[in-house]
Design a protein around this motif. Sequence first.
Motif, PDB file in Angstrom:
ATOM      1  N   LEU A  94       0.825  -1.212   0.000  1.00 34.95           N
ATOM      2  CA  LEU A  94       0.000   0.000   0.000  1.00 34.95           C
ATOM      3  C   LEU A  94       0.858   1.261   0.000  1.00 34.95           C
ATOM      4  CD1 LEU A  94      -2.791   1.358   0.209  1.00 34.95           C
ATOM      5  CD2 LEU A  94      -2.615   1.102   2.680  1.00 34.95           C
ATOM      6  N   ASP A  95       2.001   1.202   0.661  1.00 37.88           N
ATOM      7  CA  ASP A  95       2.897   2.362   0.711  1.00 37.88           C
ATOM      8  C   ASP A  95       3.325   2.812  -0.692  1.00 37.88           C
ATOM      9  OD1 ASP A  95       2.731   2.364   3.425  1.00 37.88           O
ATOM     10  OD2 ASP A  95       4.716   1.493   3.776  1.00 37.88           O
ATOM     11  N   GLU A  96       3.518   1.864  -1.596  1.00 34.87           N
ATOM     12  CA  GLU A  96       3.906   2.202  -2.969  1.00 34.87           C
ATOM     13  C   GLU A  96       2.821   3.040  -3.641  1.00 34.87           C
ATOM     14  OE1 GLU A  96       6.786   1.646  -4.501  1.00 34.87           O
ATOM     15  OE2 GLU A  96       7.629   0.488  -2.840  1.00 34.87           O
ATOM     16  N   TYR A  97       1.574   2.651  -3.447  1.00 38.80           N
ATOM     17  CA  TYR A  97       0.455   3.406  -4.011  1.00 38.80           C
ATOM     18  C   TYR A  97       0.369   4.797  -3.391  1.00 38.80           C
ATOM     19  CZ  TYR A  97      -1.313  -0.804  -6.285  1.00 38.80           C
ATOM     20  OH  TYR A  97      -1.458  -1.908  -7.083  1.00 38.80           O
ATOM     21  N   LEU A  98       0.569   4.878  -2.084  1.00 36.80           N
ATOM     22  CA  LEU A  98       0.492   6.170  -1.393  1.00 36.80           C
ATOM     23  C   LEU A  98       1.606   7.122  -1.842  1.00 36.80           C
ATOM     24  CD1 LEU A  98      -0.445   4.982   2.196  1.00 36.80           C
ATOM     25  CD2 LEU A  98      -1.937   6.031   0.494  1.00 36.80           C
ATOM     26  N   VAL A  99       2.792   6.592  -2.055  1.00 36.51           N
ATOM     27  CA  VAL A  99       3.918   7.418  -2.517  1.00 36.51           C
ATOM     28  C   VAL A  99       3.623   7.975  -3.911  1.00 36.51           C
ATOM     29  CG1 VAL A  99       6.333   7.319  -3.274  1.00 36.51           C
ATOM     30  CG2 VAL A  99       5.680   6.345  -1.078  1.00 36.51           C
ATOM     31  N   VAL A 100       3.113   7.129  -4.798  1.00 32.24           N
ATOM     32  CA  VAL A 100       2.784   7.575  -6.153  1.00 32.24           C
ATOM     33  C   VAL A 100       1.704   8.653  -6.103  1.00 32.24           C
ATOM     34  CG1 VAL A 100       1.726   6.867  -8.334  1.00 32.24           C
ATOM     35  CG2 VAL A 100       3.504   5.460  -7.309  1.00 32.24           C
ATOM     36  N   GLU A 101       0.653   8.431  -5.320  1.00 30.13           N
ATOM     37  CA  GLU A 101      -0.419   9.422  -5.195  1.00 30.13           C
ATOM     38  C   GLU A 101       0.116  10.749  -4.666  1.00 30.13           C
ATOM     39  OE1 GLU A 101      -3.855   8.440  -2.908  1.00 30.13           O
ATOM     40  OE2 GLU A 101      -4.412   6.798  -4.226  1.00 30.13           O
ATOM     41  N   HIS A 102       0.886  10.671  -3.600  1.00 32.06           N
ATOM     42  CA  HIS A 102       1.416  11.890  -2.972  1.00 32.06           C
ATOM     43  C   HIS A 102       2.322  12.654  -3.935  1.00 32.06           C
ATOM     44  CE1 HIS A 102       3.961  14.359  -0.325  1.00 32.06           C
ATOM     45  NE2 HIS A 102       2.857  14.463   0.389  1.00 32.06           N
ATOM     46  N   ASN A 103       3.244  11.954  -4.572  1.00 36.89           N
ATOM     47  CA  ASN A 103       4.180  12.620  -5.479  1.00 36.89           C
ATOM     48  C   ASN A 103       3.467  13.219  -6.690  1.00 36.89           C
ATOM     49  OD1 ASN A 103       6.300  12.001  -3.803  1.00 36.89           O
ATOM     50  ND2 ASN A 103       6.933  10.211  -4.966  1.00 36.89           N
ATOM     51  N   THR A 104       2.418  12.581  -7.145  1.00 35.15           N
ATOM     52  CA  THR A 104       1.674  13.092  -8.294  1.00 35.15           C
ATOM     53  C   THR A 104       0.818  14.292  -7.900  1.00 35.15           C
ATOM     54  OG1 THR A 104       1.607  10.857  -9.211  1.00 35.15           O
ATOM     55  CG2 THR A 104       0.112  12.462 -10.165  1.00 35.15           C
ATOM     56  N   MET A 105       0.129  14.189  -6.774  1.00 37.82           N
ATOM     57  CA  MET A 105      -0.719  15.304  -6.335  1.00 37.82           C
ATOM     58  C   MET A 105       0.101  16.531  -5.990  1.00 37.82           C
ATOM     59  SD  MET A 105      -3.888  13.767  -4.119  1.00 37.82           S
ATOM     60  CE  MET A 105      -2.908  13.125  -2.800  1.00 37.82           C
ATOM     61  N   TYR A 106       1.252  16.334  -5.358  1.00 39.87           N
ATOM     62  CA  TYR A 106       2.076  17.461  -4.921  1.00 39.87           C
ATOM     63  C   TYR A 106       3.236  17.708  -5.880  1.00 39.87           C
ATOM     64  CZ  TYR A 106      -0.616  17.709  -0.663  1.00 39.87           C
ATOM     65  OH  TYR A 106      -1.642  17.869   0.227  1.00 39.87           O
ATOM     66  N   ASP A 107       2.916  17.780  -7.165  1.00 34.98           N
ATOM     67  CA  ASP A 107       3.872  18.192  -8.185  1.00 34.98           C
ATOM     68  C   ASP A 107       3.757  19.715  -8.273  1.00 34.98           C
ATOM     69  OD1 ASP A 107       5.412  18.725 -10.381  1.00 34.98           O
ATOM     70  OD2 ASP A 107       4.223  17.527 -11.777  1.00 34.98           O
ATOM     71  N   PHE A 108       4.697  20.419  -7.649  1.00 37.81           N
ATOM     72  CA  PHE A 108       4.581  21.861  -7.480  1.00 37.81           C
ATOM     73  C   PHE A 108       4.756  22.648  -8.776  1.00 37.81           C
ATOM     74  CE2 PHE A 108       5.384  20.425  -3.143  1.00 37.81           C
ATOM     75  CZ  PHE A 108       4.269  20.982  -2.545  1.00 37.81           C
ATOM     76  N   THR A 109       5.061  21.978  -9.876  1.00 35.25           N
ATOM     77  CA  THR A 109       5.064  22.676 -11.160  1.00 35.25           C
ATOM     78  C   THR A 109       3.634  22.965 -11.608  1.00 35.25           C
ATOM     79  OG1 THR A 109       5.150  20.583 -12.372  1.00 35.25           O
ATOM     80  CG2 THR A 109       7.259  21.658 -11.901  1.00 35.25           C
ATOM     81  N   ASN A 110       2.643  22.311 -10.981  1.00 31.81           N
ATOM     82  CA  ASN A 110       1.230  22.508 -11.313  1.00 31.81           C
ATOM     83  C   ASN A 110       0.484  23.307 -10.246  1.00 31.81           C
ATOM     84  OD1 ASN A 110       1.532  20.890 -13.639  1.00 31.81           O
ATOM     85  ND2 ASN A 110       1.295  19.059 -12.407  1.00 31.81           N
TER      86      ASN A 110
END
Length: 139
Positions: free
Chosen positions: A102-118
């Motif tokens: 589950l941690d792998e999914y959470l890391v992907v979600e977090h990194n994608t949502m908090y892409d500060f270029t957007n």
Amino acid sequence: MFFKKKVVKDSYCIAIFAEKDLVENEYVHLVDRMKESGNVEVITEMELTSEFTVSLEKKFPNTEIKAPSFAVLKIDMDRVNEETKKMEKKFKWKKLFGTIHLDEYLVVEHNTMYDFTNTLLYTTNIEDVIEFLVQKNKV
């Protein structure tokens, strides 16, 4: 008439860059105020790293990036799902046997949502965040 198109409102995530760790009641107060203002799904207290600072400076070139501050980002679920599929493809054998943690999914979600270029809004004032969310919620 029978098939009304469902209006989907945008969802947002907010990064709180604090100078020091927030006391629990301060954090709860900030979260409550922001959640009341609009369609906020995720609020995370984060450390303002040099990587985040560089991304924010590129997006907001005439703004001093410092803590305490706030960043508002739109959650792009299509992009989150795309990045999740990439991760599952990378770990295809783990996916096949259902052993992706589950941690792998959470890391992907977090990194994608908090892409500060957007980032849509960066500010040091909570009132600006609330006003922004209220305006977006009206649309």
